[in-house]
Design an enzyme around this catalytic site. Sequence first.
Site, PDB file in Angstrom:
ATOM      1  N   GLU A  51       0.924  -1.120  -0.064  1.00  0.00           N
ATOM      2  CA  GLU A  51      -0.037  -0.090   0.157  1.00  0.00           C
ATOM      3  C   GLU A  51       0.773   1.397  -0.034  1.00  0.00           C
ATOM      4  OE1 GLU A  51      -2.497  -3.246   1.918  1.00  0.00           O
ATOM      5  OE2 GLU A  51      -0.450  -2.639   2.017  1.00  0.00           O
ATOM      6  N   GLN A 114      -9.297  -6.172  11.899  1.00  0.00           N
ATOM      7  CA  GLN A 114      -8.689  -5.124  10.743  1.00  0.00           C
ATOM      8  C   GLN A 114      -9.391  -3.735  11.028  1.00  0.00           C
ATOM      9  OE1 GLN A 114      -8.624  -6.741   6.925  1.00  0.00           O
ATOM     10  NE2 GLN A 114      -6.623  -7.589   7.436  1.00  0.00           N
ATOM     11  N   LYS A 163     -17.828  -0.326   5.700  1.00  0.00           N
ATOM     12  CA  LYS A 163     -18.133  -1.349   4.397  1.00  0.00           C
ATOM     13  C   LYS A 163     -19.465  -1.534   4.205  1.00  0.00           C
ATOM     14  CE  LYS A 163     -17.458  -6.135   3.114  1.00  0.00           C
ATOM     15  NZ  LYS A 163     -16.808  -7.520   3.367  1.00  0.00           N
ATOM     16  N   MET A 482      24.376   8.764   2.702  1.00  0.00           N
ATOM     17  CA  MET A 482      24.206  10.139   3.860  1.00  0.00           C
ATOM     18  C   MET A 482      24.684   9.786   5.005  1.00  0.00           C
ATOM     19  SD  MET A 482      23.958  13.195   3.026  1.00  0.00           S
ATOM     20  CE  MET A 482      23.282  13.846   1.418  1.00  0.00           C
TER      21      MET A 482
END
Length: 574
Positions: A51, A114, A163, A482
Amino acid sequence: MELLSGADMIARFLQDEGVEYIYGYPGGAALHIYDALFRQDKVKHILVRHEQAATHAADGYARASGKPGTVLVTSGPGATNAVTGIATAYMDSIPMVVLCGQVMSHLIGEDAFQETDIVGVTRPIVKHSFSIRHPSEIPEVLKKAYYLASTGRPGPVVVDIPKDMTAPTERYEYIYPKKAKLRSYNPVTRGHTGQIKKAVEMMLKARRPVFYTGGGVVTGEASDGLTDLVKRLGFPITTTLMGIGAFPQSDDQSLGWLGMHGSYESNMAMHHADLIIAIGARFDDRVTNNISKFCPTAKIVHVDIDPSSISKTVRADVPIVGPAASVINEMISLLQGREIVSSEALAEWWQSIDGWREERRGKLYEPSAAGEVLKPQEVIEAVCRATHGQAYVTTDVGQHQMFAAQYYKFDKPNRFVTSGGLGTMGFGFPAAMGIKQNFPDEQVVCFTGEGSFQMMMQELSTCKQFGGGVKIINLNNASLGMVRQWQDLNYKSRHAHSYMESLPDFQKLIEAYGFTALKVQTREELESALEKTFADNDELVFLDVAVDPHEHVYPMQVPLGAMRDMLLSKTERT
């Protein structure tokens, strides 16, 4: 009257809004929406492999195209995986709409499977957020989300969608809203004429002026106007990292970009200026260094669309709230027929600037000798030549990012795409993927390092599925360059966990995904490898270039110093 489910409303709205691509990853709470997308063919869904990559791809698409990027993720871990990309877009003011599936509304607050309060989690890193309370409000909320994301100071907007709001059994009237109605949100459309007049008078009287322009010029599509204004006045101009390309870097009036690793002449000019005209820039700490020592003799004109950015860190003598394009156009019209008061002083100012340029000419880095390991700077310059400076260039974060900004020359806006404010490793490759999908005929180059690339390398699988002839140039110094540079400078070269001791064989890894990989060890191999890399614009090629692990990025501002206080090499400083 057309009756649609919440999920079908989302799919239809995206079509009506002209959304071309949506980047996402399915999961339970978003499945009704995915089913609706499956049943249409106008909006193309790109299935990423993580994601975070969805947000970076949408971000890259937005930066290159100027249109908001769109993301779709599921609840809980799907939404939290998107947080880094949302923060990246927020810090750089990039328009993006992130649609997040959520558990059913009656389960919110129950610690359901979830479930995450993604509105709460992202509150500090979004421009605004919405939670859908009834399916019938979906079109209006989405219209507001896209309007907010892309107007005023752009930024990401999160839409949380339980949902049950998308259930196929519940149908309501769908009407595409032509306009967003927001009572409390009225972004300014032009600057205050009195303030602009004051600024113009100061510009005409200035003896040592400098334009300092940022990402607001690029996102505000004000580059043409800025170029016209700067050319009329004959002033020097420097940009921030985010503003690169807003003014052509090949032009003599361009001093390059400024700040922590900016050019010697731009930092010196800023320090000695008597007038700084800041447009679409926010006086970030990577530009100003120590605020108490910042540009001690300069008056400051600050143009920004976001009133909260003005005088936030550096006090503006003439604040102008307004979009860069309209303010610049008004400045141009007020300058018609006017002459600069002290053209001799301006000529002397240019003599000083040319003197600083001359001081550093030929001293920027020591090229590699025959048979020696390559310097990263010469790799960037070779890629710039191979692409005629015309490519869309993305970077990850670290030394390679600074070298790309220093040695690839950009004459157009929207061509340099990098994570400036957040400094997100892993950004470059998915951003390049998002750009290439939108501009398939253009050359898209991602400069990366072996540390950054491994954070999002799974997106090779996405490119295999959807195509995307991105050219990935890996400047491989087997370390977090770096981090190691700072350890050399501040920790007596104690390289605590900055060496990558177990790197993959990148050639085999890339070939396992079905793509071409090339390896370069010396200067003699570079040109022919670049010819092969750019031979086919539609083919993804990974070029693994071994570079000098001891090379540092210079100039580098001395921490807590003034803008003129810089390290110029390992042995010299201003």
